[in-house]
Design a protein around this motif. Sequence first.
Motif, PDB file in Angstrom:
ATOM      1  N   TYR A 270      -7.302   6.891  -2.979  1.00 42.65           N
ATOM      2  CA  TYR A 270      -8.140   6.148  -2.040  1.00 42.65           C
ATOM      3  C   TYR A 270      -8.919   5.049  -2.745  1.00 42.65           C
ATOM      4  CZ  TYR A 270      -7.142   9.811   1.381  1.00 42.65           C
ATOM      5  OH  TYR A 270      -6.520  10.676   2.227  1.00 42.65           O
ATOM      6  N   VAL A 271      -9.409   5.334  -3.946  1.00 43.52           N
ATOM      7  CA  VAL A 271     -10.132   4.319  -4.714  1.00 43.52           C
ATOM      8  C   VAL A 271      -9.183   3.182  -5.089  1.00 43.52           C
ATOM      9  CG1 VAL A 271     -11.317   3.869  -6.895  1.00 43.52           C
ATOM     10  CG2 VAL A 271     -11.901   5.895  -5.558  1.00 43.52           C
ATOM     11  N   ALA A 272      -7.960   3.517  -5.476  1.00 39.08           N
ATOM     12  CA  ALA A 272      -6.977   2.487  -5.830  1.00 39.08           C
ATOM     13  C   ALA A 272      -6.645   1.617  -4.620  1.00 39.08           C
ATOM     14  CB  ALA A 272      -5.715   3.136  -6.385  1.00 39.08           C
ATOM     15  N   ILE A 273      -6.488   2.227  -3.460  1.00 43.14           N
ATOM     16  CA  ILE A 273      -6.236   1.450  -2.236  1.00 43.14           C
ATOM     17  C   ILE A 273      -7.416   0.536  -1.949  1.00 43.14           C
ATOM     18  CG2 ILE A 273      -6.052   1.615   0.282  1.00 43.14           C
ATOM     19  CD1 ILE A 273      -4.360   4.075  -0.064  1.00 43.14           C
ATOM     20  N   PHE A 274      -8.617   1.061  -2.090  1.00 42.95           N
ATOM     21  CA  PHE A 274      -9.812   0.270  -1.806  1.00 42.95           C
ATOM     22  C   PHE A 274      -9.903  -0.937  -2.735  1.00 42.95           C
ATOM     23  CE2 PHE A 274     -14.322  -0.756  -2.180  1.00 42.95           C
ATOM     24  CZ  PHE A 274     -14.632  -0.957  -0.842  1.00 42.95           C
TER      25      PHE A 274
ATOM     26  N   MET B 115      -5.352   3.664   6.462  1.00 47.14           N
ATOM     27  CA  MET B 115      -6.441   4.051   5.561  1.00 47.14           C
ATOM     28  C   MET B 115      -7.166   2.810   5.034  1.00 47.14           C
ATOM     29  SD  MET B 115      -8.257   6.341   4.228  1.00 47.14           S
ATOM     30  CE  MET B 115      -7.315   7.661   4.928  1.00 47.14           C
ATOM     31  N   SER B 116      -6.410   1.784   4.679  1.00 45.73           N
ATOM     32  CA  SER B 116      -7.020   0.544   4.205  1.00 45.73           C
ATOM     33  C   SER B 116      -7.866  -0.109   5.295  1.00 45.73           C
ATOM     34  CB  SER B 116      -5.922  -0.417   3.747  1.00 45.73           C
ATOM     35  OG  SER B 116      -6.447  -1.669   3.427  1.00 45.73           O
ATOM     36  N   ARG B 117      -7.376  -0.115   6.535  1.00 48.41           N
ATOM     37  CA  ARG B 117      -8.135  -0.684   7.646  1.00 48.41           C
ATOM     38  C   ARG B 117      -9.412   0.103   7.895  1.00 48.41           C
ATOM     39  NH1 ARG B 117      -8.106  -5.273   8.729  1.00 48.41           N
ATOM     40  NH2 ARG B 117      -8.296  -4.986   6.545  1.00 48.41           N
ATOM     41  N   LEU B 118      -9.329   1.430   7.864  1.00 49.09           N
ATOM     42  CA  LEU B 118     -10.532   2.243   8.059  1.00 49.09           C
ATOM     43  C   LEU B 118     -11.550   1.993   6.953  1.00 49.09           C
ATOM     44  CD1 LEU B 118      -9.032   5.650   9.252  1.00 49.09           C
ATOM     45  CD2 LEU B 118     -10.377   4.019  10.589  1.00 49.09           C
ATOM     46  N   GLN B 119     -11.080   1.910   5.715  1.00 49.28           N
ATOM     47  CA  GLN B 119     -11.984   1.601   4.608  1.00 49.28           C
ATOM     48  C   GLN B 119     -12.640   0.251   4.816  1.00 49.28           C
ATOM     49  OE1 GLN B 119      -9.434   1.792   1.185  1.00 49.28           O
ATOM     50  NE2 GLN B 119      -9.904   3.950   0.799  1.00 49.28           N
ATOM     51  N   SER B 120     -11.877  -0.703   5.285  1.00 49.60           N
ATOM     52  CA  SER B 120     -12.414  -2.042   5.518  1.00 49.60           C
ATOM     53  C   SER B 120     -13.493  -2.027   6.591  1.00 49.60           C
ATOM     54  CB  SER B 120     -11.274  -2.979   5.930  1.00 49.60           C
ATOM     55  OG  SER B 120     -11.762  -4.245   6.261  1.00 49.60           O
ATOM     56  N   TYR B 121     -13.228  -1.348   7.698  1.00 48.22           N
ATOM     57  CA  TYR B 121     -14.214  -1.294   8.782  1.00 48.22           C
ATOM     58  C   TYR B 121     -15.475  -0.556   8.353  1.00 48.22           C
ATOM     59  CZ  TYR B 121     -10.245  -2.679  11.672  1.00 48.22           C
ATOM     60  OH  TYR B 121      -9.159  -3.323  12.201  1.00 48.22           O
TER      61      TYR B 121
ATOM     62  N   SER C 194       0.833  -1.208   0.000  1.00 49.34           N
ATOM     63  CA  SER C 194       0.000   0.000   0.000  1.00 49.34           C
ATOM     64  C   SER C 194       0.861   1.250   0.000  1.00 49.34           C
ATOM     65  CB  SER C 194      -0.969  -0.007   1.188  1.00 49.34           C
ATOM     66  OG  SER C 194      -0.268  -0.049   2.404  1.00 49.34           O
ATOM     67  N   ALA C 195       1.971   1.242   0.717  1.00 51.23           N
ATOM     68  CA  ALA C 195       2.865   2.401   0.714  1.00 51.23           C
ATOM     69  C   ALA C 195       3.478   2.613  -0.663  1.00 51.23           C
ATOM     70  CB  ALA C 195       3.963   2.231   1.754  1.00 51.23           C
ATOM     71  N   LEU C 196       3.878   1.525  -1.309  1.00 56.42           N
ATOM     72  CA  LEU C 196       4.432   1.649  -2.664  1.00 56.42           C
ATOM     73  C   LEU C 196       3.378   2.128  -3.653  1.00 56.42           C
ATOM     74  CD1 LEU C 196       6.662  -1.553  -2.789  1.00 56.42           C
ATOM     75  CD2 LEU C 196       7.414   0.815  -2.548  1.00 56.42           C
ATOM     76  N   LEU C 197       2.156   1.656  -3.499  1.00 59.92           N
ATOM     77  CA  LEU C 197       1.070   2.096  -4.366  1.00 59.92           C
ATOM     78  C   LEU C 197       0.816   3.589  -4.205  1.00 59.92           C
ATOM     79  CD1 LEU C 197      -1.281   1.316  -6.318  1.00 59.92           C
ATOM     80  CD2 LEU C 197      -2.658   0.988  -4.270  1.00 59.92           C
TER      81      LEU C 197
ATOM     82  N   PRO D 189      -9.449  -7.112  -1.524  1.00 57.94           N
ATOM     83  CA  PRO D 189      -8.856  -8.451  -1.399  1.00 57.94           C
ATOM     84  C   PRO D 189      -8.624  -8.871   0.054  1.00 57.94           C
ATOM     85  CG  PRO D 189      -7.721  -7.226  -3.111  1.00 57.94           C
ATOM     86  CD  PRO D 189      -8.659  -6.268  -2.438  1.00 57.94           C
ATOM     87  N   VAL D 190      -8.212  -7.932   0.907  1.00 57.70           N
ATOM     88  CA  VAL D 190      -8.000  -8.257   2.317  1.00 57.70           C
ATOM     89  C   VAL D 190      -9.330  -8.617   2.979  1.00 57.70           C
ATOM     90  CG1 VAL D 190      -7.340  -7.270   4.552  1.00 57.70           C
ATOM     91  CG2 VAL D 190      -5.856  -6.981   2.577  1.00 57.70           C
ATOM     92  N   MET D 191     -10.411  -7.925   2.620  1.00 55.98           N
ATOM     93  CA  MET D 191     -11.722  -8.244   3.187  1.00 55.98           C
ATOM     94  C   MET D 191     -12.164  -9.648   2.796  1.00 55.98           C
ATOM     95  SD  MET D 191     -13.780  -4.645   2.836  1.00 55.98           S
ATOM     96  CE  MET D 191     -15.343  -5.336   3.344  1.00 55.98           C
ATOM     97  N   VAL D 192     -11.892 -10.054   1.563  1.00 56.11           N
ATOM     98  CA  VAL D 192     -12.254 -11.404   1.119  1.00 56.11           C
ATOM     99  C   VAL D 192     -11.453 -12.442   1.903  1.00 56.11           C
ATOM    100  CG1 VAL D 192     -12.144 -12.989  -0.848  1.00 56.11           C
ATOM    101  CG2 VAL D 192     -13.019 -10.674  -1.169  1.00 56.11           C
ATOM    102  N   ILE D 193     -10.164 -12.187   2.086  1.00 57.39           N
ATOM    103  CA  ILE D 193      -9.336 -13.114   2.856  1.00 57.39           C
ATOM    104  C   ILE D 193      -9.809 -13.164   4.312  1.00 57.39           C
ATOM    105  CG2 ILE D 193      -7.003 -13.490   3.754  1.00 57.39           C
ATOM    106  CD1 ILE D 193      -5.991 -12.338   1.057  1.00 57.39           C
TER     107      ILE D 193
END
Length: 147
Positions: free
Chosen positions: A25-29, A107-113, A7-10, A35-39
């Motif tokens: 933010y859309v790209a991170i999501f 940011m990815s964790r917040l989006q996931s929650y 995510s940092a590299l992205l 993918p993390v939510m599916v896992i």
Amino acid sequence: SITMLPSALLIKTLHESGFTNAETYVAIFMSITLPVMVIELALYWLNIGDVFCRGGPCDLLAQWVVCLRNGCFCISLFVSALCLMFSFIIVSSNDEDPYELVYPFVMSRLQSYLTWFPLMFLLPCCGFWHAWGMEDKTLGQAASPRR
């Protein structure tokens, strides 16, 4: 922590390419959060899978699911520790700010929650609201006097 470095590299690549914060933010999501939510969902069902297999001829399957769950936990803990270690080694060797590594992860964790809670609460057949309604209906039927 597995997603920290990607995510940092992205983020860094997108900002260098001139993308806006909203596009980032859309790209991170799309590339990390979903993918993390599916896992996480697969691991959740693996974690509670033995409950559905207990009793009767499925006891052996329940033991297998518990063994698989424990193996997945150990492997994910090991891989997560390695990824976290490599991420911080890369950041410290390049004299980067650790904030740049942690911010996209948070940011990815917040989006996931923010996505997971309404989704799992309101799903019509397997959401929490539906399950609570079914439990309440069952309890109401059990408490009512029988004729």
